[in-house]
Design a protein around this motif. Structure first.
Motif, PDB file in Angstrom:
ATOM      1  N   LEU A 138       0.829  -1.202   0.000  1.00  0.00           N
ATOM      2  CA  LEU A 138       0.000   0.000   0.000  1.00  0.00           C
ATOM      3  C   LEU A 138       0.864   1.254   0.000  1.00  0.00           C
ATOM      4  O   LEU A 138       0.557   2.235  -0.683  1.00  0.00           O
ATOM      5  CB  LEU A 138      -0.959  -0.013   1.193  1.00  0.00           C
ATOM      6  CG  LEU A 138      -2.095  -1.029   1.094  1.00  0.00           C
ATOM      7  CD1 LEU A 138      -2.848  -1.133   2.411  1.00  0.00           C
ATOM      8  CD2 LEU A 138      -3.031  -0.687  -0.050  1.00  0.00           C
ATOM      9  N   ASP A 153      -5.837   1.313   3.753  1.00  0.00           N
ATOM     10  CA  ASP A 153      -4.566   1.635   4.392  1.00  0.00           C
ATOM     11  C   ASP A 153      -4.808   2.240   5.772  1.00  0.00           C
ATOM     12  O   ASP A 153      -4.176   1.853   6.754  1.00  0.00           O
ATOM     13  CB  ASP A 153      -3.772   2.582   3.496  1.00  0.00           C
ATOM     14  CG  ASP A 153      -2.390   2.882   4.031  1.00  0.00           C
ATOM     15  OD1 ASP A 153      -1.681   1.933   4.423  1.00  0.00           O
ATOM     16  OD2 ASP A 153      -1.996   4.076   4.033  1.00  0.00           O
ATOM     17  N   LYS A 164      -3.565   0.339   9.272  1.00  0.00           N
ATOM     18  CA  LYS A 164      -2.262   0.842   9.699  1.00  0.00           C
ATOM     19  C   LYS A 164      -1.962   0.687  11.190  1.00  0.00           C
ATOM     20  O   LYS A 164      -0.810   0.572  11.568  1.00  0.00           O
ATOM     21  CB  LYS A 164      -2.073   2.285   9.274  1.00  0.00           C
ATOM     22  CG  LYS A 164      -2.863   3.283  10.069  1.00  0.00           C
ATOM     23  CD  LYS A 164      -2.546   4.690   9.637  1.00  0.00           C
ATOM     24  CE  LYS A 164      -3.243   5.673  10.559  1.00  0.00           C
ATOM     25  NZ  LYS A 164      -2.872   7.018  10.264  1.00  0.00           N
TER      26      LYS A 164
END
Length: 108
Positions: free
Chosen positions: A18, A43, A47
């Motif tokens: 990503l 993403d 994360k």
């Protein structure tokens, strides 16, 4: 087989793929703004997960997100070419093992 190591590999591959596609050399490669936005949301969602929880998180994703993530990882691996280990942080074999898991999960 799902192990803590596999979860770590999934964390490395998805994060680095990503990053490459959204912020790296391929950041301008998206013709479809909606796909880019979808990847940016994925993403953001992924994360903050620690490596040992990544597989659990990936299993919980909707099928559409799994497909998109698998496609993104495959695209990043293709872009990295011979430099997969340097650009994505895993050997080709490790990356392919994670990709097989993602593709199996997405029904591909």
């Amino acid at each position: 087989m799902e192990t803590p190591e596999t979860s770590f590999h999934a964390w490395v591959l998805t994060g680095n793929a990503l990053n490459l596609l959204l912020r790296g050399v391929a950041a301008d490669a998206f013709a479809n703004a909606a796909v880019r936005e979808h990847l940016m949301r994925l993403d953001e969602d992924l994360k903050d997960f620690p490596p040992d929880e990544m597989l659990t998180r990936l299993h919980a994703l909707p099928k559409e997100n799994k497909k998109l993530l698998a496609t993104a990882c495959r695209q990043a691996m293709t872009l990295a070419g011979e430099n997969v280990e340097v650009m994505l942080g895993l050997t080709l074999e490790e990356a392919e093992a994670v990709l097989r898991l993602l593709e199996h999960e997405s029904g591909r």
